[in-house]
Design a protein around this motif. Structure first.
Motif, PDB file in Angstrom:
ATOM      1  N   VAL A   1       0.851  -1.186   0.000  1.00 40.37           N
ATOM      2  CA  VAL A   1       0.000   0.000   0.000  1.00 40.37           C
ATOM      3  C   VAL A   1       0.887   1.236   0.000  1.00 40.37           C
ATOM      4  O   VAL A   1       2.067   1.183   0.357  1.00 40.37           O
ATOM      5  CB  VAL A   1      -0.944   0.037   1.228  1.00 40.37           C
ATOM      6  N   LEU A   2       0.291   2.358  -0.402  1.00 39.26           N
ATOM      7  CA  LEU A   2       0.955   3.655  -0.297  1.00 39.26           C
ATOM      8  C   LEU A   2       0.323   4.395   0.863  1.00 39.26           C
ATOM      9  O   LEU A   2      -0.909   4.431   0.997  1.00 39.26           O
ATOM     10  CB  LEU A   2       0.785   4.450  -1.583  1.00 39.26           C
ATOM     11  N   VAL A   3       1.151   4.999   1.724  1.00 42.27           N
ATOM     12  CA  VAL A   3       0.663   5.724   2.899  1.00 42.27           C
ATOM     13  C   VAL A   3       1.150   7.171   2.810  1.00 42.27           C
ATOM     14  O   VAL A   3       2.345   7.416   2.623  1.00 42.27           O
ATOM     15  CB  VAL A   3       1.145   5.071   4.205  1.00 42.27           C
ATOM     16  N   LEU A   4       0.234   8.099   2.952  1.00 38.60           N
ATOM     17  CA  LEU A   4       0.572   9.520   2.856  1.00 38.60           C
ATOM     18  C   LEU A   4       1.139  10.049   4.163  1.00 38.60           C
ATOM     19  O   LEU A   4       0.692   9.675   5.250  1.00 38.60           O
ATOM     20  CB  LEU A   4      -0.670  10.342   2.512  1.00 38.60           C
ATOM     21  N   ASN A   5       2.106  10.957   4.044  1.00 40.03           N
ATOM     22  CA  ASN A   5       2.492  11.787   5.182  1.00 40.03           C
ATOM     23  C   ASN A   5       1.518  12.954   5.331  1.00 40.03           C
ATOM     24  O   ASN A   5       1.187  13.357   6.445  1.00 40.03           O
ATOM     25  CB  ASN A   5       3.915  12.334   4.985  1.00 40.03           C
ATOM     26  N   ASP A   6       1.078  13.479   4.196  1.00 41.03           N
ATOM     27  CA  ASP A   6       0.214  14.657   4.184  1.00 41.03           C
ATOM     28  C   ASP A   6      -0.451  14.747   2.816  1.00 41.03           C
ATOM     29  O   ASP A   6       0.154  14.364   1.805  1.00 41.03           O
ATOM     30  CB  ASP A   6       1.059  15.918   4.442  1.00 41.03           C
ATOM     31  N   THR A   7      -1.668  15.250   2.751  1.00 39.11           N
ATOM     32  CA  THR A   7      -2.336  15.396   1.454  1.00 39.11           C
ATOM     33  C   THR A   7      -1.714  16.503   0.606  1.00 39.11           C
ATOM     34  O   THR A   7      -2.071  16.651  -0.569  1.00 39.11           O
ATOM     35  CB  THR A   7      -3.841  15.667   1.638  1.00 39.11           C
ATOM     36  N   LYS A   8      -0.779  17.269   1.163  1.00 36.00           N
ATOM     37  CA  LYS A   8      -0.024  18.217   0.346  1.00 36.00           C
ATOM     38  C   LYS A   8       0.795  17.480  -0.708  1.00 36.00           C
ATOM     39  O   LYS A   8       1.225  18.089  -1.701  1.00 36.00           O
ATOM     40  CB  LYS A   8       0.898  19.062   1.220  1.00 36.00           C
ATOM     41  N   ASP A   9       1.025  16.187  -0.473  1.00 37.57           N
ATOM     42  CA  ASP A   9       1.786  15.379  -1.422  1.00 37.57           C
ATOM     43  C   ASP A   9       0.908  14.781  -2.519  1.00 37.57           C
ATOM     44  O   ASP A   9       1.366  13.937  -3.293  1.00 37.57           O
ATOM     45  CB  ASP A   9       2.518  14.255  -0.680  1.00 37.57           C
TER      46      ASP A   9
END
Length: 468
Positions: A273-281
Motif C-alpha cells: 500500500v501507499l501511505v501519505l504523510n500529508d495530502t499536500k503530497d
C-alpha cells in the motif's frame, strides 16, 4: 525463534550507559539544534565510529541478515544510519518510523517500531538518525515489514520502550530534503517498502467521486484504489488511510497527477500500500488519462487462446510447449468461457520444473514501430523463486529452444502480491529494436514438491502490434 548475531562481547553493556539519553521536545516545534545531552551522546557515537569502537552497518546489510519469521538480537556494537521518510504529524503513521539509507536514490529502507507518538517533533521528515543496535532486535512487524524493535514478541519484533529510545535512537542536527523515488505501480515490490516515492499519471476511479480518504464504515484503515493508464487498460494500487489521520474526511481529488508517499504493507502483510504523510503530497491538476485504443493499432499477430480445451496440454498451432526440467507442460484452461494458457506444478512429483511456451515467428522486417502486449495473471504464487520470464530470440531455429540466444524483455509480470486470477495488462512493450525473425518465450521456474514453488502463471491475449 531467537538467534544471536555478530557476537562481540569485548565491550559490555556499560558502554551504552555512557551514552546519555536523548530528550524529546515537549513543544510542537522541530529544533534545528540539539540539546547538551543529545550533542554529547551523538558525539560519542561519531567518535566511536571514528576510532573503531563502533561499527557502522548499512540497512542493506541488515536486510541480508534478516530471515522472515525469525527474530534476531544484536550483540555487536554496531550503528545503522538513515533518513526519516515517514511522519506521524497528521496521524497517518502510528508508533513507527521509516528510514531509508540515502536522501535520494535509496537502495533499502527499514521500519523502527517504538512506543512514542508525535515522533515527528523529534524525528522529523528528512532527519538524519543513528541507531545503536546492541541488544535491540531485527525481525518483522505484524504487517511483515522488515523492522528494528525493542523486544522479541513471538515471531515479531516489539516496540522500543521509552528508555530504549533514549539510549539507542539518536538524531543529528541534519535535516535534508528527501527526493522521492519515481516509480510505476508495477515496479513496487519488497525492496521499496519504507521508501518515499512519487508516482505520476495517477487518479482515483470515477466510482470514488465525492468519497473521502477514509470510509466511515471501517474501523481502522481504509484502502482506496488508485489507477493509472497503462497500455489498453489501467494498472491499480491501493492508498491506505488511518482512521486517526487528520485528513481522513477530505474529499478525494477527481483529476490526474502525482502522488507522493511511503510504500508500506497492509495489516497481515497481504498487500503493498501507499501511505501519505500529508495530502499536500497529492497534486492532481491534470485531465484524467485515457487508455490506448486498440483501433489505433494494426495487429500483426494475435493469440487469444479461445479455442482452448479445459485442462488439456496446450497444443495451440504454431506454439512450442517444452519442458526443460520435469514433466509438467503448459495447459489450456477455460474460466467463464474465456480460454487462456496456464503453467502450474501443483500435484506434480518433480523437485524442479522449468517449462517454456514459445510463440510463432514474427517477421520484424515487414513492419515498423512494433509493440508487444499481453495479459497475465497468477494464483498461489508465494515465493520470488517461483518465477516467470519473458524472453525474445532472433536466432531460434524453431525447434532447439536451449541452444538459442534469449534476451530478457523488461515486462510487467504478476507477483505474489497481485490478486489471484486477475489478468493484468502488460502495457505496450517497445520491441522495435529487434529485426529479422523474432520469437517470444514465457519461461516458468517452479517445483512440484516444494509448496512454496507450486503456484501458477496464466497468459492471455498475446498480441504484436504496430501503430497505424
Amino acid at each position: 525463534m531467537k538467534r544471536i548475531i555478530n557476537v562481540n562481547r569485548i565491550l559490555n553493556v556499560l558502554f551504552l550507559m555512557l551514552l546519555l539519553s536523548c530528550v524529546q521536545d515537549d513543544d510542537f516545534s522541530v529544533p534545528s539544534d540539539l540539546n547538551e545531552d543529545e550533542n554529547k551522546s551523538l558525539n560519542q557515537i561519531l567518535e566511536g565510529l571514528k576510532d573503531g569502537a563502533l561499527n557502522e552497518i548499512s540497512i542493506a546489510s541488515l536486510n541480508q541478515q534478516f530471515v522472515a519469521g525469525e527474530v534476531v538480537q544484536f550483540a555487536s556494537h554496531s550503528v545503522v544510519k538513515g533518513y526519516v521518510t515517514s511522519s506521524d504529524k497528521t496521524g497517518n503513521f502510528y508508533k513507527e518510523i521509516y528510514i531509508q539509507d540515502s536522501p535520494s536514490n535509496p537502495t533499502m529502507a527499514i521500519s523502527i517500531v517504538l512506543n512514542q507518538v508525535d515522533s515527528y517533533n523529534q524525528f522529523n521528515l528528512g532527519r538524519e538518525v543513528y541507531i545503536l543496535l546492541q541488544d535491540l532486535y531485527l525481525g518483522e512487524t505484524a504487517s511483515e515489514v522488515f523492522a528494528i524493535g525493542g523486544e522479541e514478541d513471538g515471531s515479531r519484533v516489539g516496540l522500543l520502550t521509552e528508555n530504549q529510545i533514549k539510549t539507542h535512537l539518536f538524531r543529528s542536527t541534519e535535516t535534508v530534503e528527501i527526493i522521492p523515488l519515481e516509480l510505476n505501480f508495477s515496479d513496487i515490490n519488497e525492496n521499496y517498502v519504507g521508501m518515499f516515492v512519487a508516482i505520476n499519471n495517477v487518479e482515483f476511479p470515477e466510482s470514488l467521486e465525492g468519497q473521502s480518504y477514509f470510509n466511515a464504515v471501517d474501523d481502522f484503515d481504509t484502502q482506496r484504489k488508485m489507477q493509472r493508464c497503462e497500455g489498453f487498460s489501467y494498472e491499480e494500487f491501493s492508498l491506505e488511510t488511518s482512521s486517526f489521520s487528520t485528513f481522513k474526511n477530505e474529499i478525494l481529488p477527481t483529476q490526474n497527477g502525482t502522488i507522493k508517499g511511503v510504500i508500506s504493507k497492509s495489516y497481515g502483510g497481504d498487500d503493498f500500500v501507499l501511505v501519505l504523510n500529508d495530502t499536500k503530497d497529492v497534486v492532481f491538476n491534470n485531465p484524467r488519462c485515457i487508455p490506448l485504443n486498440a483501433d489505433d493499432f494494426t495487429i500483426i499477430f494475435e493469440e487469444t487462446f479461445n479455442d482452448a480445451i479445459d485442462e488439456d496440454i496446450l497444443d495451440t498451432e504454431g506454439w512450442i510447449n517444452f519442458a526443460e526440467r520435469g514433466q509438467v507442460l503448459w495447459t489450456e484452461q477455460i474460466y467463464s468461457k474465456n480460454g487462456y494458457a496456464e503453467f502450474g506444478t501443483f500435484g506434480a512429483t518433480d523437485t524442479q520444473n522449468v517449462a517454456w511456451l514459445v510463440s510463432p515467428a514474427i517477421n520484424m522486417d515487414a513492419y515498423d514501430n512494433e509493440f508487444l502486449n499481453f495479459k497475465m495473471g497468477q494464483h498461489h504464487i508465494t515465493s520470488v523463486r517461483n518465477t516467470i520470464e519473458v524472453l525474445a530470440s532472433t536466432d531460434f531455429n524453431g525447434s532447439d529452444v536451449l541452444n538459442a540466444t534469449w534476451t530478457e524483455i523488461d515486462a510487467k509480470v504478476p507477483t505474489k502480491y497481485d490478486e489471484w486470477y486477475a489478468f493484468k495488462d502488460s502495457g505496450l512493450i517497445d520491441i522495435s529494436q529487434f529485426s529479422g525473425i523474432l520469437y517470444f518465450a514465457f519461461k516458468v521456474t517452479g517445483s512440484g514438491t516444494n509448496e512454496a514453488l507450486d503456484g501458477s502463471y496464466q497468459l492471455d491475449d498475446f498480441r504484436v502490434l504496430t501503430e497505424k
